[in-house]
Motif scaffolding. Structure first.
Motif, PDB file in Angstrom:
ATOM      1  N   ALA A 137       0.849  -1.193   0.000  1.00  0.00           N
ATOM      2  CA  ALA A 137       0.000   0.000   0.000  1.00  0.00           C
ATOM      3  C   ALA A 137       0.883   1.242   0.000  1.00  0.00           C
ATOM      4  N   MET A 138       0.452   2.241  -0.751  1.00  0.00           N
ATOM      5  CA  MET A 138       1.153   3.523  -0.763  1.00  0.00           C
ATOM      6  C   MET A 138       0.852   4.249   0.546  1.00  0.00           C
ATOM      7  N   PRO A 139       1.852   4.841   1.176  1.00  0.00           N
ATOM      8  CA  PRO A 139       1.580   5.615   2.379  1.00  0.00           C
ATOM      9  C   PRO A 139       0.805   6.886   2.001  1.00  0.00           C
ATOM     10  N   THR A 140      -0.080   7.249   2.851  1.00  0.00           N
ATOM     11  CA  THR A 140      -0.852   8.475   2.603  1.00  0.00           C
ATOM     12  C   THR A 140      -0.289   9.611   3.436  1.00  0.00           C
ATOM     13  N   SER A 141      -0.277  10.783   2.875  1.00  0.00           N
ATOM     14  CA  SER A 141       0.202  11.938   3.640  1.00  0.00           C
ATOM     15  C   SER A 141      -1.011  12.651   4.221  1.00  0.00           C
ATOM     16  N   GLU A 142      -0.853  13.058   5.427  1.00  0.00           N
ATOM     17  CA  GLU A 142      -1.971  13.746   6.093  1.00  0.00           C
ATOM     18  C   GLU A 142      -1.596  15.143   6.445  1.00  0.00           C
TER      19      GLU A 142
END
Length: 121
Positions: A116-121
């Motif tokens: 899974a691609m990491p998500t930026s928050e």
């Protein structure tokens, strides 16, 4: 020092069983579509240098060793009475040898990425 890379080669069915390949994965491996394995057809006795023939083999690119070239050549030169002798039984010809080389290097040159691609928050 020059090293020669040797991949594990065993009877196709044994490799697939040991690797828990089933169904579609078995078909992919036997048709050389599985990135980790390479299937080699059987060798009839008339083209086997020992005259006995070789069953269908499967190369496992994940299982390999590197041997110094001088040591391997010295083992090939040993007489048949030696238990340390390496024996050349057959040779892959072009373009089959290049296919195996490309597939081996593609397997070892792959880049591992997370699922899974990491998500930026």
């Amino acid at each position: 020092m020059t090293m020669i890379i040797l991949c594990q080669a065993d009877v196709s069915d044994a490799v697939m069983a040991a690797s828990n390949l089933t169904g579609a994965e078995r078909r992919w491996a036997k048709s050389n579509q599985h990135e980790r394995f390479h299937h080699l057809q059987s060798i009839p006795p008339d083209v086997d240098l020992s005259g006995t023939g070789v069953p269908e083999l499967m190369l496992d690119f994940k299982r390999f060793i590197a041997v110094p070239a001088g040591e391997l050549m010295a083992r090939v030169a040993l007489g048949p009475e030696s238990d340390r002798r390496a024996e050349r039984r057959a040779v892959l010809v072009s373009p089959y040898k290049e296919e195996v080389l490309v597939r081996y290097h593609n397997y070892h040159g792959r880049v591992a990425v997370p699922d899974a691609m990491p998500t930026s928050e």
